[in-house]
Each structure stands twice: as structure tokens, then as C-alpha cells.
Design a protein around this motif. Structure first.
Motif, PDB file in Angstrom:
ATOM      1  N   SER A   7       0.631  -1.649   0.094  1.00 67.18           N
ATOM      2  CA  SER A   7       0.410  -0.120  -0.250  1.00 67.18           C
ATOM      3  C   SER A   7       0.415   1.083   0.099  1.00 67.18           C
ATOM      4  CB  SER A   7      -0.815  -0.068   1.836  1.00 67.18           C
ATOM      5  OG  SER A   7      -1.825   1.196   0.939  1.00 67.18           O
ATOM      6  N   GLY A   8       0.745   2.051  -1.332  1.00 62.56           N
ATOM      7  CA  GLY A   8       0.761   3.649  -0.445  1.00 62.56           C
ATOM      8  C   GLY A   8       0.210   4.230  -0.645  1.00 62.56           C
ATOM      9  N   SER A   9       0.707   5.740  -0.944  1.00 61.66           N
ATOM     10  CA  SER A   9      -1.062   6.651  -0.264  1.00 61.66           C
ATOM     11  C   SER A   9      -2.035   6.937  -1.492  1.00 61.66           C
ATOM     12  CB  SER A   9       0.143   7.763   0.086  1.00 61.66           C
ATOM     13  OG  SER A   9       0.602   7.951   0.864  1.00 61.66           O
ATOM     14  N   SER A  10      -1.250   6.314  -2.453  1.00 63.31           N
ATOM     15  CA  SER A  10      -2.313   6.668  -3.873  1.00 63.31           C
ATOM     16  C   SER A  10      -3.182   4.881  -4.086  1.00 63.31           C
ATOM     17  CB  SER A  10      -1.510   7.382  -4.779  1.00 63.31           C
ATOM     18  OG  SER A  10      -0.308   8.519  -5.161  1.00 63.31           O
ATOM     19  N   LYS A  11      -2.215   3.611  -3.771  1.00 65.02           N
ATOM     20  CA  LYS A  11      -2.965   2.834  -4.818  1.00 65.02           C
ATOM     21  C   LYS A  11      -2.541   1.890  -3.015  1.00 65.02           C
ATOM     22  CE  LYS A  11      -0.130   1.520  -8.395  1.00 65.02           C
ATOM     23  NZ  LYS A  11       0.881   2.557  -7.859  1.00 65.02           N
ATOM     24  N   THR A  12      -3.591   0.428  -3.533  1.00 70.92           N
ATOM     25  CA  THR A  12      -3.455  -0.996  -2.463  1.00 70.92           C
ATOM     26  C   THR A  12      -3.052  -1.861  -3.322  1.00 70.92           C
ATOM     27  OG1 THR A  12      -4.083   0.322  -0.372  1.00 70.92           O
ATOM     28  CG2 THR A  12      -3.067  -2.024  -0.826  1.00 70.92           C
ATOM     29  N   ASP A  13      -2.034  -2.957  -4.153  1.00 72.86           N
ATOM     30  CA  ASP A  13      -2.550  -4.077  -4.458  1.00 72.86           C
ATOM     31  C   ASP A  13      -2.420  -5.080  -3.465  1.00 72.86           C
ATOM     32  OD1 ASP A  13      -2.143  -3.407  -7.021  1.00 72.86           O
ATOM     33  OD2 ASP A  13       0.309  -2.993  -6.684  1.00 72.86           O
ATOM     34  N   TYR A  35      -2.062  10.794   7.972  1.00 74.34           N
ATOM     35  CA  TYR A  35      -3.453  10.715   7.744  1.00 74.34           C
ATOM     36  C   TYR A  35      -4.861  10.338   8.036  1.00 74.34           C
ATOM     37  CZ  TYR A  35       0.205  12.695   4.956  1.00 74.34           C
ATOM     38  OH  TYR A  35       1.637  13.297   4.189  1.00 74.34           O
ATOM     39  N   GLN A  36      -4.991   9.006   7.789  1.00 73.79           N
ATOM     40  CA  GLN A  36      -6.180   8.135   8.203  1.00 73.79           C
ATOM     41  C   GLN A  36      -6.732   7.647   9.548  1.00 73.79           C
ATOM     42  OE1 GLN A  36      -5.554   6.236   4.662  1.00 73.79           O
ATOM     43  NE2 GLN A  36      -8.064   6.881   3.847  1.00 73.79           N
ATOM     44  N   SER A  37      -7.371   7.681   9.947  1.00 74.61           N
ATOM     45  CA  SER A  37      -7.977   6.944  11.375  1.00 74.61           C
ATOM     46  C   SER A  37      -7.827   5.610  11.194  1.00 74.61           C
ATOM     47  CB  SER A  37      -9.027   7.539  12.160  1.00 74.61           C
ATOM     48  OG  SER A  37      -9.884   7.008  11.405  1.00 74.61           O
ATOM     49  N   ASN A 182      -6.454  23.199  -3.163  1.00 70.73           N
ATOM     50  CA  ASN A 182      -5.477  22.018  -3.382  1.00 70.73           C
ATOM     51  C   ASN A 182      -4.345  21.107  -2.590  1.00 70.73           C
ATOM     52  OD1 ASN A 182      -7.618  19.326  -5.343  1.00 70.73           O
ATOM     53  ND2 ASN A 182      -7.212  21.460  -6.580  1.00 70.73           N
ATOM     54  N   VAL A 183      -3.862  21.679  -2.082  1.00 72.63           N
ATOM     55  CA  VAL A 183      -2.911  22.022  -1.947  1.00 72.63           C
ATOM     56  C   VAL A 183      -2.464  22.258   0.008  1.00 72.63           C
ATOM     57  CG1 VAL A 183      -0.256  22.329  -1.238  1.00 72.63           C
ATOM     58  CG2 VAL A 183      -0.525  22.398  -3.678  1.00 72.63           C
ATOM     59  N   TYR A 184      -3.366  23.017  -0.068  1.00 74.94           N
ATOM     60  CA  TYR A 184      -3.578  23.456   1.506  1.00 74.94           C
ATOM     61  C   TYR A 184      -4.912  23.491   2.154  1.00 74.94           C
ATOM     62  CZ  TYR A 184       0.710  26.659   0.946  1.00 74.94           C
ATOM     63  OH  TYR A 184       2.075  26.653   0.271  1.00 74.94           O
ATOM     64  N   LYS A 185      -5.804  22.983   1.078  1.00 73.50           N
ATOM     65  CA  LYS A 185      -7.577  22.773   2.168  1.00 73.50           C
ATOM     66  C   LYS A 185      -7.980  21.341   1.850  1.00 73.50           C
ATOM     67  CE  LYS A 185      -8.510  27.738   1.865  1.00 73.50           C
ATOM     68  NZ  LYS A 185     -10.014  28.457   1.977  1.00 73.50           N
ATOM     69  N   LYS A 186      -7.506  20.251   1.105  1.00 74.11           N
ATOM     70  CA  LYS A 186      -8.511  19.059   0.754  1.00 74.11           C
ATOM     71  C   LYS A 186      -7.167  17.897   0.993  1.00 74.11           C
ATOM     72  CE  LYS A 186     -10.707  20.464  -3.443  1.00 74.11           C
ATOM     73  NZ  LYS A 186     -11.159  20.919  -4.880  1.00 74.11           N
ATOM     74  N   PRO A 187      -7.689  17.397   1.365  1.00 75.38           N
ATOM     75  CA  PRO A 187      -6.541  15.945   1.714  1.00 75.38           C
ATOM     76  C   PRO A 187      -5.934  15.355   0.970  1.00 75.38           C
ATOM     77  CG  PRO A 187      -9.024  15.280   1.342  1.00 75.38           C
ATOM     78  CD  PRO A 187      -8.892  16.405   1.448  1.00 75.38           C
ATOM     79  N   PHE A 188      -5.004  14.755   1.396  1.00 75.80           N
ATOM     80  CA  PHE A 188      -4.593  13.920   0.679  1.00 75.80           C
ATOM     81  C   PHE A 188      -3.052  15.195  -0.549  1.00 75.80           C
ATOM     82  CE2 PHE A 188      -6.707  10.916   1.365  1.00 75.80           C
ATOM     83  CZ  PHE A 188      -5.901  10.384   2.302  1.00 75.80           C
ATOM     84  N   PRO A 189      -2.432  16.295  -0.440  1.00 77.21           N
ATOM     85  CA  PRO A 189      -1.875  17.045  -1.041  1.00 77.21           C
ATOM     86  C   PRO A 189      -0.761  16.085  -1.764  1.00 77.21           C
ATOM     87  CG  PRO A 189      -1.050  18.147   1.377  1.00 77.21           C
ATOM     88  CD  PRO A 189      -2.607  16.830   1.348  1.00 77.21           C
ATOM     89  N   GLY A 190       0.352  14.549  -1.294  1.00 77.32           N
ATOM     90  CA  GLY A 190       0.717  14.975  -1.980  1.00 77.32           C
ATOM     91  C   GLY A 190       0.414  14.117  -3.338  1.00 77.32           C
ATOM     92  N   ARG A 191      -0.974  13.236  -2.880  1.00 81.48           N
ATOM     93  CA  ARG A 191      -1.465  12.784  -3.553  1.00 81.48           C
ATOM     94  C   ARG A 191      -1.656  13.931  -5.323  1.00 81.48           C
ATOM     95  NH1 ARG A 191      -6.427   9.139  -1.841  1.00 81.48           N
ATOM     96  NH2 ARG A 191      -4.715   7.982  -0.799  1.00 81.48           N
ATOM     97  N   TYR A 192      -2.353  14.845  -4.775  1.00 79.31           N
ATOM     98  CA  TYR A 192      -2.575  15.389  -5.915  1.00 79.31           C
ATOM     99  C   TYR A 192      -1.067  15.968  -6.862  1.00 79.31           C
ATOM    100  CZ  TYR A 192      -3.345  20.590  -7.705  1.00 79.31           C
ATOM    101  OH  TYR A 192      -3.687  21.923  -8.352  1.00 79.31           O
ATOM    102  N   LEU A 193      -0.168  16.200  -5.859  1.00 81.38           N
ATOM    103  CA  LEU A 193       1.310  17.184  -6.478  1.00 81.38           C
ATOM    104  C   LEU A 193       1.899  16.159  -7.420  1.00 81.38           C
ATOM    105  CD1 LEU A 193       2.954  17.994  -3.442  1.00 81.38           C
ATOM    106  CD2 LEU A 193       1.629  19.533  -5.232  1.00 81.38           C
ATOM    107  N   ALA A 194       1.937  14.966  -7.324  1.00 82.35           N
ATOM    108  CA  ALA A 194       2.011  13.799  -8.256  1.00 82.35           C
ATOM    109  C   ALA A 194       0.609  13.331  -8.840  1.00 82.35           C
ATOM    110  CB  ALA A 194       2.528  12.461  -6.827  1.00 82.35           C
ATOM    111  N   SER A 195      -0.325  13.724  -8.919  1.00 82.35           N
ATOM    112  CA  SER A 195      -0.685  13.735 -10.380  1.00 82.35           C
ATOM    113  C   SER A 195      -0.394  14.399 -11.440  1.00 82.35           C
ATOM    114  CB  SER A 195      -2.525  14.132 -10.321  1.00 82.35           C
ATOM    115  OG  SER A 195      -3.028  15.847  -9.915  1.00 82.35           O
TER     116      SER A 195
END
Length: 280
Positions: A7-13, A35-37, A182-195
């Protein structure tokens, strides 16, 4: 049945191995206990593929981003136990997955270049050394979030070639406000940047896009690989989509530092499946 997860931050195999050695597979959403409970992860785990296996699974080997600390390992274990009540659960770092998938029982340096980045020195059995991986704000050199961040910085400051800027605006309908949201307010900003890496890779014949990756990979080698003792004598392997889809640039950057690149895998799941089938 054995269930393996990478599992990475973007997907799980996911791979399931039954008593006869038959393999089933599934790709789902990514998880990160930073980032998740446990409750949020358990909700995401309630997928039809996994729910159909919950009575059969007796052992789970889960390798995940953010699973280096005991508290995060417990969080993931709690989420898995909520679904798989009969299973014996092992949770460990995605770095160990990279090492086991690429090196097996041989020594080497294993690296991750996906949404984020990480590395370790592996002796064939255990991780004996690793470099700090403080995430996309303070690190992730060479990873998708690092490349995407540089790309957006250049967009904001109008420091990219005009043709790439025009295509970027057309492709993403970007403006500074949407980037900041997207970077400062929404969840998973790293995923957004990598997109943004898919677009950059599609335009890698342009010198600007090529150099985004090349310089990011050089930064990764300097911050990670070259800090390990006798790195120049060791085989260096990679897992992750950024490494896999830009392997020629990665090998060029490595060669310029005298570093020997061994395997480059998009995902460690096939190597992990082989590793655990042989461990049975």
C-alpha cells in the motif's frame, strides 16, 4: 489463505494465495496512517473483493507507506482486524516490501520512487540502515510529489517554457487559487502534487520535462543512495511508478554518479508474492 498488501498513499495492490498456490489479485485505494484513523481505513477496506475473502484469510502481510512506527502499525492492524477477525496480521514498512521484492535474500539498496520517496540498505534479511523520509513538505526527493511541486512552482512563477505552460493550462484548467486549495485545504496534497507526473512523463521529450525528472533523481541520489557506506559497490533497485515510467532518465542520472541500477519495478507485489510463496 495468505493475503499480501502493498500500500502506498495512492493505491494498494492485494494478492491472495490459497492452499493450492492459486493467486487472486485486486487494486484498491491507498492508505496512510499518518493521515487516516483506523476507522477511516476500515471503511475504505470494506471492498467487495476483500469482504468475500474475510472468512478464508488466516495470515495477512501488509506493507504500507507510513508504517515505520509502532503506533502507525497498530492503527493499520486495528483496521485490518475489523474486517479479518480470524487472521494473523503482520504490518511493516513499504521499504521492507521494496527490499524483499527486489533483493529477495541478497544484499542491496532498495528504493521507492512513487508518490513519495524512500530508501534502505538491506543485508538480505533485514533493513540495516535507512535515510530520513520526512514527507512531501521536507523531503520526497525524486518522488512524484517532489516533481509535481517543482512543476507547479514553475507554473505559478511563469518559469516554464510557454508551450508547456499553454498545454498545462489547457489540460488541467489550472490557476493559482485551485492549486492552493488542493495543496492547503483538501486531503492528500502529496497525491495531488504527484498527479501531474503523468502529464510530465507524456511530455518528457521536451527538455524542460526531462530535466524536471533528471534533477529530481539527482537530488534523490545525493540525499539517499550516496549516504550509504560503499554505495558504489552495491546493486541499487527501485519500485514505484515514477521510477518505472522514467527508467531511462533514472539510469542516466545514476550512471552520472557511478551508481549501478539493478531492477526497476512498477510495483513490488509480484516480487512479494514470490517471496511469500517460497516462505510457506
Amino acid at each position: 489463505m495468505i493475503l499480501i498488501a502493498d500500500s502506498g498513499s495512492s493505491k494498494t495492490d492485494w494478492r491472495g494465495i490459497d492452499q493450492k498456490g492459486n493467486v487472486t489479485q485486486f487494486r484498491g485505494v491507498g492508505f496512510n496512517p499518518y493521515y487516516q484513523s483506523p476507522e477511516e481505513m476500515a471503511t475504505e477496506l470494506s471492498d467487495e473483493f476483500l469482504l468475500n475473502l474475510k472468512e478464508e484469510v488466516l495470515s495477512i502481510y501488509y506493507y504500507g507507506a507510513g508504517c515505520s512506527s509502532d503506533i502507525n502499525k497498530r492503527s493499520v492492524s486495528q483496521a485490518l482486524q475489523h474486517i479479518f477477525r480470524k487472521a494473523n496480521i503482520m504490518v511493516d514498512h513499504d521499504l521492507l516490501a521494496a527490499a524483499r521484492a527486489t533483493c529477495g535474500h541478497e544484499a542491496g539498496i532498495a528504493c521507492i520512487l512513487g508518490t513519495g520517496s524512500n530508501s534502505c540498505d538491506y543485508d538480505g534479511y533485514d533493513i540495516i540502515n535507512s535515510r530520513p523520509s520526512p514527507g512531501f513538505v521536507l523531503g520526497d526527493e525524486g518522488g512524484g510529489s517532489y516533481v509535481g511541486k517543482k512543476f507547479l512552482q514553475d507554473f505559478i512563477h511563469d518559469e516554464m517554457p510557454s508551450n508547456i505552460r499553454q498545454e498545462t493550462m489547457s489540460y488541467f484548467n489550472l490557476d493559482i487559487q485551485s492549486i492552493q486549495e488542493n495543496v492547503y485545504k483538501k486531503p492528500f496534497p502529496g497525491r495531488y502534487l504527484a498527479s501531474f507526473c503523468r502529464f510530465i512523463t507524456e511530455h518528457v521529450s521536451d527538455p524542460y520535462c526531462y530535466m524536471l525528472y533528471y534533477n529530481a533523481f539527482r537530488d534523490f541520489f545525493k540525499k539517499h543512495v550516496m549516504k550509504y557506506p560503499h554505495f558504489e559497490k552495491k546493486k541499487v533497485s527501485f519500485v514505484g511508478s515514477v521510477a518505472y515510467y522514467n527508467s531511462d532518465i533514472l539510469r542516466k542520472a545514476a550512471n552520472d554518479f557511478g551508481i549501478s541500477v539493478n531492477l526497476i519495478l512498477e510495483s513490488p507485489i509480484a516480487g512479494l508474492t514470490l517471496y511469500h510463496k517460497n516462505e510457506k
